[in-house]
Write a protein that holds these residues in place. Structure first.
Motif, PDB file in Angstrom:
ATOM      1  N   PHE A 110       9.002  38.679  17.377  1.00  0.00           N
ATOM      2  CA  PHE A 110       7.923  39.236  16.564  1.00  0.00           C
ATOM      3  C   PHE A 110       8.498  40.231  15.574  1.00  0.00           C
ATOM      4  N   ASP A 111       8.111  40.121  14.305  1.00  0.00           N
ATOM      5  CA  ASP A 111       8.566  41.028  13.256  1.00  0.00           C
ATOM      6  C   ASP A 111       7.585  42.189  13.140  1.00  0.00           C
ATOM      7  N   ILE A 112       7.968  43.320  13.654  1.00  0.00           N
ATOM      8  CA  ILE A 112       7.099  44.499  13.660  1.00  0.00           C
ATOM      9  C   ILE A 112       6.692  44.914  12.244  1.00  0.00           C
ATOM     10  N   ASP A 113       7.591  44.735  11.282  1.00  0.00           N
ATOM     11  CA  ASP A 113       7.264  45.090   9.893  1.00  0.00           C
ATOM     12  C   ASP A 113       6.094  44.284   9.352  1.00  0.00           C
ATOM     13  N   GLN A 132      32.433  30.058  25.837  1.00  0.00           N
ATOM     14  CA  GLN A 132      32.189  30.114  24.398  1.00  0.00           C
ATOM     15  C   GLN A 132      30.831  30.749  24.180  1.00  0.00           C
ATOM     16  N   THR A 133      30.757  31.648  23.189  1.00  0.00           N
ATOM     17  CA  THR A 133      29.502  32.318  22.858  1.00  0.00           C
ATOM     18  C   THR A 133      29.032  31.874  21.482  1.00  0.00           C
ATOM     19  N   LEU A 134      27.802  31.402  21.429  1.00  0.00           N
ATOM     20  CA  LEU A 134      27.137  31.073  20.171  1.00  0.00           C
ATOM     21  C   LEU A 134      26.096  32.160  19.929  1.00  0.00           C
ATOM     22  N   THR A 135      25.688  32.370  18.675  1.00  0.00           N
ATOM     23  CA  THR A 135      24.782  33.478  18.383  1.00  0.00           C
ATOM     24  C   THR A 135      23.581  33.033  17.555  1.00  0.00           C
ATOM     25  N   LEU A 136      22.528  33.822  17.684  1.00  0.00           N
ATOM     26  CA  LEU A 136      21.315  33.684  16.884  1.00  0.00           C
ATOM     27  C   LEU A 136      21.026  35.060  16.299  1.00  0.00           C
ATOM     28  N   ALA A 137      20.938  35.163  14.977  1.00  0.00           N
ATOM     29  CA  ALA A 137      20.742  36.450  14.315  1.00  0.00           C
ATOM     30  C   ALA A 137      19.342  37.009  14.567  1.00  0.00           C
ATOM     31  N   VAL A 138      19.281  38.326  14.768  1.00  0.00           N
ATOM     32  CA  VAL A 138      18.027  39.067  14.899  1.00  0.00           C
ATOM     33  C   VAL A 138      18.086  40.194  13.875  1.00  0.00           C
ATOM     34  N   LYS A 139      16.989  40.389  13.142  1.00  0.00           N
ATOM     35  CA  LYS A 139      16.945  41.416  12.104  1.00  0.00           C
ATOM     36  C   LYS A 139      16.407  42.734  12.652  1.00  0.00           C
ATOM     37  N   ALA A 140      16.774  43.803  11.986  1.00  0.00           N
ATOM     38  CA  ALA A 140      16.225  45.120  12.320  1.00  0.00           C
ATOM     39  C   ALA A 140      14.709  45.050  12.218  1.00  0.00           C
ATOM     40  N   GLY A 141      14.016  45.635  13.194  1.00  0.00           N
ATOM     41  CA  GLY A 141      12.556  45.632  13.196  1.00  0.00           C
ATOM     42  C   GLY A 141      11.949  44.448  13.921  1.00  0.00           C
ATOM     43  N   GLN A 142      12.783  43.554  14.435  1.00  0.00           N
ATOM     44  CA  GLN A 142      12.251  42.437  15.210  1.00  0.00           C
ATOM     45  C   GLN A 142      12.305  42.759  16.695  1.00  0.00           C
ATOM     46  N   GLN A 143      11.325  42.264  17.406  1.00  0.00           N
ATOM     47  CA  GLN A 143      11.271  42.431  18.853  1.00  0.00           C
ATOM     48  C   GLN A 143      11.403  41.059  19.501  1.00  0.00           C
ATOM     49  N   VAL A 144      12.401  40.924  20.362  1.00  0.00           N
ATOM     50  CA  VAL A 144      12.520  39.717  21.172  1.00  0.00           C
ATOM     51  C   VAL A 144      11.719  39.988  22.424  1.00  0.00           C
ATOM     52  N   GLY A 161      11.471  42.813  26.949  1.00  0.00           N
ATOM     53  CA  GLY A 161      11.423  42.783  25.498  1.00  0.00           C
ATOM     54  C   GLY A 161      12.278  43.888  24.936  1.00  0.00           C
ATOM     55  N   LYS A 162      12.751  43.672  23.730  1.00  0.00           N
ATOM     56  CA  LYS A 162      13.605  44.678  23.100  1.00  0.00           C
ATOM     57  C   LYS A 162      13.361  44.664  21.607  1.00  0.00           C
ATOM     58  N   VAL A 163      13.169  45.852  21.037  1.00  0.00           N
ATOM     59  CA  VAL A 163      13.058  46.011  19.596  1.00  0.00           C
ATOM     60  C   VAL A 163      14.442  46.381  19.068  1.00  0.00           C
ATOM     61  N   TYR A 164      14.898  45.650  18.079  1.00  0.00           N
ATOM     62  CA  TYR A 164      16.220  45.888  17.508  1.00  0.00           C
ATOM     63  C   TYR A 164      16.110  46.866  16.341  1.00  0.00           C
ATOM     64  N   ALA A 165      16.841  47.974  16.439  1.00  0.00           N
ATOM     65  CA  ALA A 165      16.827  49.008  15.413  1.00  0.00           C
ATOM     66  C   ALA A 165      17.713  48.638  14.220  1.00  0.00           C
ATOM     67  N   SER A 166      18.651  47.742  14.439  1.00  0.00           N
ATOM     68  CA  SER A 166      19.525  47.270  13.367  1.00  0.00           C
ATOM     69  C   SER A 166      19.782  45.781  13.566  1.00  0.00           C
ATOM     70  N   ASN A 167      20.295  45.141  12.539  1.00  0.00           N
ATOM     71  CA  ASN A 167      20.615  43.714  12.648  1.00  0.00           C
ATOM     72  C   ASN A 167      21.566  43.503  13.823  1.00  0.00           C
ATOM     73  N   ILE A 193      -3.644  36.695  18.181  1.00  0.00           N
ATOM     74  CA  ILE A 193      -3.100  37.119  19.459  1.00  0.00           C
ATOM     75  C   ILE A 193      -2.424  35.930  20.142  1.00  0.00           C
ATOM     76  N   GLN A 194      -3.047  34.748  20.105  1.00  0.00           N
ATOM     77  CA  GLN A 194      -2.439  33.578  20.713  1.00  0.00           C
ATOM     78  C   GLN A 194      -1.112  33.245  20.050  1.00  0.00           C
ATOM     79  N   GLY A 195      -1.066  33.339  18.735  1.00  0.00           N
ATOM     80  CA  GLY A 195       0.161  33.036  18.010  1.00  0.00           C
ATOM     81  C   GLY A 195       1.293  33.977  18.368  1.00  0.00           C
ATOM     82  N   LEU A 196       0.968  35.216  18.627  1.00  0.00           N
ATOM     83  CA  LEU A 196       1.987  36.200  18.981  1.00  0.00           C
ATOM     84  C   LEU A 196       2.507  35.999  20.398  1.00  0.00           C
TER      85      LEU A 196
END
Length: 147
Positions: A136-139, A36-48, A102-108, A12-15
């Protein structure tokens, strides 16, 4: 305090801590434009789940007299950090207020980190910011069965 072990040897602490960071300096800003916009990739199934920053060195130089960042994504450009002043160094840590819960991403997708100044961003001669994320990777715990 007790901890609960989760699949993948997570606690729980780690999460609840920041899991990712990206450090950006003035040298990364190469666009002859006021933003200028820089990006950081988020994968499907991850929650920021959270975002924060530490301003190591305020951005300055050239003709710049103002410089802000927004952190979000394509559906909410400032959903995580909104219009944070990184020119004066007024807030070395931020954000000052809580953004999206927080937001869960349904797609990359990408987290967008947009720098905006009153002059071309590539004229900055100083600046160093580190942006932290709790991702957090929900998968990683999906698929448990009720017994």
């Amino acid at each position: 305090m007790s901890t609960q072990a989760l699949k993948g040897d997570k606690t729980i602490q780690g999460l609840s801590t920041y899991t990712d960071s990206i450090r950006i300096t003035h040298a990364d800003l190469t666009t002859a434009s006021s933003s200028q916009t820089l990006t950081l990739a988020v994968k499907a199934g991850q929650q920021v789940r959270a975002a924060a920053y530490k301003l190591h060195t305020a951005f300055s130089g050239g003709s710049l007299s103002s410089f802000v960042i927004d952190v979000g994504d394509g559906s909410d450009v400032d959903g995580y950090i909104d219009n944070a002043d990184v020119f004066t160094g007024a807030g070395s840590f931020g954000p000052a207020s809580i953004g999206r819960a927080g937001k869960v991403y349904a797609s990359n997708d990408d987290i967008d980190i947009k720098f905006t100044g009153n002059a071309n961003v590539n004229t900055a001669t100083a600046g160093d910011i580190e942006i932290f994320f709790n991702i957090f990777d929900i998968d990683s715990i999906a698929g448990r069965q009720v017994s």
